[in-house]
Write a protein that holds these residues in place. Sequence first.
Motif, mmCIF file in Angstrom:
data_model
loop_
_atom_site.group_PDB
_atom_site.id
_atom_site.type_symbol
_atom_site.label_atom_id
_atom_site.label_comp_id
_atom_site.label_asym_id
_atom_site.label_seq_id
_atom_site.Cartn_x
_atom_site.Cartn_y
_atom_site.Cartn_z
ATOM 1 N N VAL A 1 38.734 -47.288 -20.127
ATOM 2 C CA VAL A 1 37.571 -47.755 -19.368
ATOM 3 C C VAL A 1 37.623 -49.259 -19.098
ATOM 4 O O VAL A 1 36.724 -49.791 -18.429
ATOM 5 N N THR A 2 38.643 -49.941 -19.599
ATOM 6 C CA THR A 2 38.741 -51.383 -19.369
ATOM 7 C C THR A 2 39.479 -51.710 -18.073
ATOM 8 O O THR A 2 39.602 -52.883 -17.715
ATOM 9 N N VAL A 3 39.982 -50.685 -17.384
ATOM 10 C CA VAL A 3 40.647 -50.898 -16.096
ATOM 11 C C VAL A 3 40.121 -49.875 -15.104
ATOM 12 O O VAL A 3 39.596 -48.827 -15.484
ATOM 13 N N LYS A 4 40.261 -50.207 -13.848
ATOM 14 C CA LYS A 4 39.918 -49.253 -12.796
ATOM 15 C C LYS A 4 41.065 -49.201 -11.794
ATOM 16 O O LYS A 4 41.829 -50.168 -11.646
ATOM 17 N N THR A 5 41.199 -48.085 -11.126
ATOM 18 C CA THR A 5 42.291 -47.883 -10.179
ATOM 19 C C THR A 5 41.794 -48.116 -8.760
ATOM 20 O O THR A 5 40.767 -47.552 -8.347
ATOM 21 N N ILE A 6 42.498 -48.959 -8.041
ATOM 22 C CA ILE A 6 42.175 -49.194 -6.641
ATOM 23 C C ILE A 6 43.373 -48.761 -5.792
ATOM 24 O O ILE A 6 44.525 -48.832 -6.233
ATOM 25 N N VAL B 1 43.357 -52.612 -12.071
ATOM 26 C CA VAL B 1 42.846 -53.973 -12.244
ATOM 27 C C VAL B 1 41.803 -53.955 -13.362
ATOM 28 O O VAL B 1 41.150 -52.933 -13.602
ATOM 29 N N PRO B 2 41.621 -55.079 -14.083
ATOM 30 C CA PRO B 2 40.633 -55.117 -15.167
ATOM 31 C C PRO B 2 39.220 -54.914 -14.639
ATOM 32 O O PRO B 2 38.896 -55.270 -13.509
ATOM 33 N N THR B 3 38.371 -54.355 -15.472
ATOM 34 C CA THR B 3 36.962 -54.183 -15.139
ATOM 35 C C THR B 3 36.120 -54.450 -16.376
ATOM 36 O O THR B 3 36.633 -54.480 -17.504
ATOM 37 N N GLU B 4 34.837 -54.649 -16.179
ATOM 38 C CA GLU B 4 33.952 -54.980 -17.296
ATOM 39 C C GLU B 4 33.773 -53.774 -18.213
ATOM 40 O O GLU B 4 33.613 -52.642 -17.746
#
Length: 405
Positions: free
Chosen positions: A290-295, A314-317
């Motif tokens: 959950v610390t990254v998201k896929t774009i 990329v990192p996410t909150e």
Amino acid sequence: MNFFQFISYHLVCGQEKSLRSDFRGDKSIQMADNSFSDGVPADSVEAAKNATNTEKLTDQVMQNPQVLAALQERLDNVSHTPSSYIETLPKAVKRRINALKQLQVRCAHIEAKFYEEVHDLERKYAALYQPLFDKRREFITGDVEPTDAESEWHSENEEEDKLAGDMKNKVVIAEKEEAAAEEPNPKGIPEFWFTIFRNVDMLSELVQEYDEPILKHLQDIKVKFSDPGQPMSFVLEFHFEPNDYFTNPILTKTYKMKSEPDKADPFSFEGPEIVDCDGCAIDWKKGKNVTVKTIRKKQKHKGRGTVRTISKQVPTESFFNFFSPLRASGDGESLDEDSEFTLASDFEIGHFFRERIVPRAVLYFTGEAIEDDDNFEEGEEGEEEELEGDEEGEDEDDAEINPKV
């Protein structure tokens, strides 16, 4: 510098003092005319006129009480600063003050040793607390059911509870038994630590919606202090039950501390401080990080003109970024303002877990500790207002005793 000189300096910066003292009013103009007639350059005449205008402007300013008050206040502030007072002392007195500073540095080093012993005392009592915290975990997880004696608690509203109990006794026994049979009886205390995260603003701000299902698997948080003889530090241990997100049973965060005066600024020492922290690697299960998201991005080939889609993480909150902290710079390079703020916030959260959340967990679960914190802050403000009122009263009494003040 007297008051008139202070005004003249700020109004006529760059003019010679001789011009301010020699040329006044009509007499100054006359002297300038005589000088010109004797062959003196016209620049002297112009300077005389400027000086005259300056003196007139100064006289006007001195007749304005608001300007005088502002300038006098500024002059007083400049004249009465502690550093300016020290500069006026004889060399022999300054020498003795330097000796006092040497003593103060030695006091700071003794204070540092005191806090090291306090840390040893914390370690000793942590071992006494731990059996109680272990039992707390057993009650929370439902591994152990508390006895009737362990469950007995006298609330502040005991009389009201007793009256309510008497009213309930009038209910038909059959209805009571039926209601009791239908009442759910979950295991332990569900979502205990997750509820604390929701109740405490400092923590809830870190939690994203996709973090919540993971935090519901959190079973315990422990604080472990460094061993005797080791550098001062403490470790936060987050214990999780088996879940679908990662394989780690325990996630850790280590906070390194220092209890010694800074060589460059020894007088700033106020006790142990957190200076750095280390996290741990989280072994995420596939597709569960959950610390990254896929774009997804489309790329066009320059030669063939074909288009392809690529995926990039990329990192996410996420609260779980807590275990991948920013490191304090150890090579002498200073951090930027945003990084310093992030690091300071991290240290504050770690300290709050250690000092408040872990020792008083049940009170943050019920919200009682949060209410106590709020009341304490209000009390401080109220006390300050009362003190200010007392000071004002003392000033009024002084005025009555000595009307000249």
